[in-house]
Enzyme design. Sequence first.
Site, PDB file in Angstrom:
ATOM      1  CD  GLN A 129     -27.677 -32.118  11.230  1.00 27.00           C
ATOM      2  OE1 GLN A 129     -27.928 -32.245  12.443  1.00 27.00           O
ATOM      3  NE2 GLN A 129     -26.441 -32.048  10.772  1.00 27.00           N
ATOM      4  CD  GLN A 151     -29.230 -28.113  10.867  1.00 27.33           C
ATOM      5  OE1 GLN A 151     -29.394 -27.762  12.031  1.00 27.33           O
ATOM      6  NE2 GLN A 151     -28.056 -28.491  10.403  1.00 27.33           N
ATOM      7  CG  ASP A 152     -30.403 -30.720   6.995  1.00 27.41           C
ATOM      8  OD1 ASP A 152     -30.056 -29.593   6.606  1.00 27.41           O
ATOM      9  OD2 ASP A 152     -29.594 -31.567   7.393  1.00 27.41           O
ATOM     10  CG  ASP A 174     -27.512 -26.085   5.173  1.00 27.67           C
ATOM     11  OD1 ASP A 174     -27.286 -24.964   4.692  1.00 27.67           O
ATOM     12  OD2 ASP A 174     -26.703 -26.674   5.915  1.00 27.67           O
ATOM     13  NE  ARG A 232     -24.527 -24.065   5.051  1.00 30.43           N
ATOM     14  CZ  ARG A 232     -24.117 -24.259   6.309  1.00 30.43           C
ATOM     15  NH1 ARG A 232     -22.997 -23.687   6.760  1.00 30.43           N
ATOM     16  NH2 ARG A 232     -24.807 -25.026   7.131  1.00 30.43           N
TER      17      ARG A 232
END
Length: 323
Positions: A129, A151-152, A174, A232
């Site tokens: 992250q 990520q993120d 994500d 998701r």
Amino acid sequence: MSELIKEEDEPDKNIQANAVVAADGTVDFTTVQAAINAAPNNRKTYFYIYIKKGAYKEVITISKNKDYIYLYGEDAAYTILIFDNYAKRLRPDGSEFGTSGSASFFANGDFFVAENLTFENTAGIDAGQALAINIGGARSSFRNCRFLGHQDTWYAGNGTFQYLRDCFIEGSVDFIFGGSTAFFDECHMQSTRNGYITAASTPENQLYGYVFQKCKIIAYPTVAEGSVYLGRPWRPHAKVVFLQPNLGKHIRKEGWHNWGNAANETTAFYAEYNSTGEGASPSTRVAWSRQLTTEQATSFTYEKVIGSQHPGFIEDDITITPK
């Protein structure tokens, strides 16, 4: 709040910036943070900051008492706000930055607007992250901005509202996440590897989550066909709608993932309307997602989702100029 901003006393003139930033030291400020700090607290009118081309490596924070900050970059591709923190990285006191603390840019003031800028986290694809931006301010708008990471990449908190027009967001896992109401208008989302585009955590009683209108969903050439989910649910009541998207072949036929919890299938709201492109496959999507009718899609228009909840941009025929 959604009306375009125009100077009433000078309707035909450009807006002169209140502060100008240049890394080469030719103006008053060499860092973006210093220019933000110079803005008076608790303003009710915009403080315009013009940022010249350059890579500004600094963790930038717009604090809660710095409302009405308007950042205007000289060129989106070459005006870059950059840092490389990540969740597992240790602070000087030995504690981890954590996911929310890893951002390169923190936007906590209300009525924040950014144009022609790149927000980037360069921690790398294997860092975990690592946020490019963390948005905590109640209302913000972005036009012609790029958000780069893995990520993120892009995060906005519960109860906040964002409008993004002609923006580019890149990431892997994500990379658009959080509990905000956000309207992405003709933006590009690019996957850097297999993973998930969205991880919404929409609160149960919140009417809207993420709405993507006429966005183009693309990927690096190295990303395998059918390897990326549209989303998701980070929390059970995640809400994500894609209206007339163009989907690349990297999108999985099933479209959506339940985060390993079948109970999420009864609470999450995942929908598409008139998807096109190689990744469009309405007949193979998971049964618990929706294909909207034309009538149902009218519930997710700009006016209904975000129109009165975000600050406006300067008019198209006006620019912000350095002093």
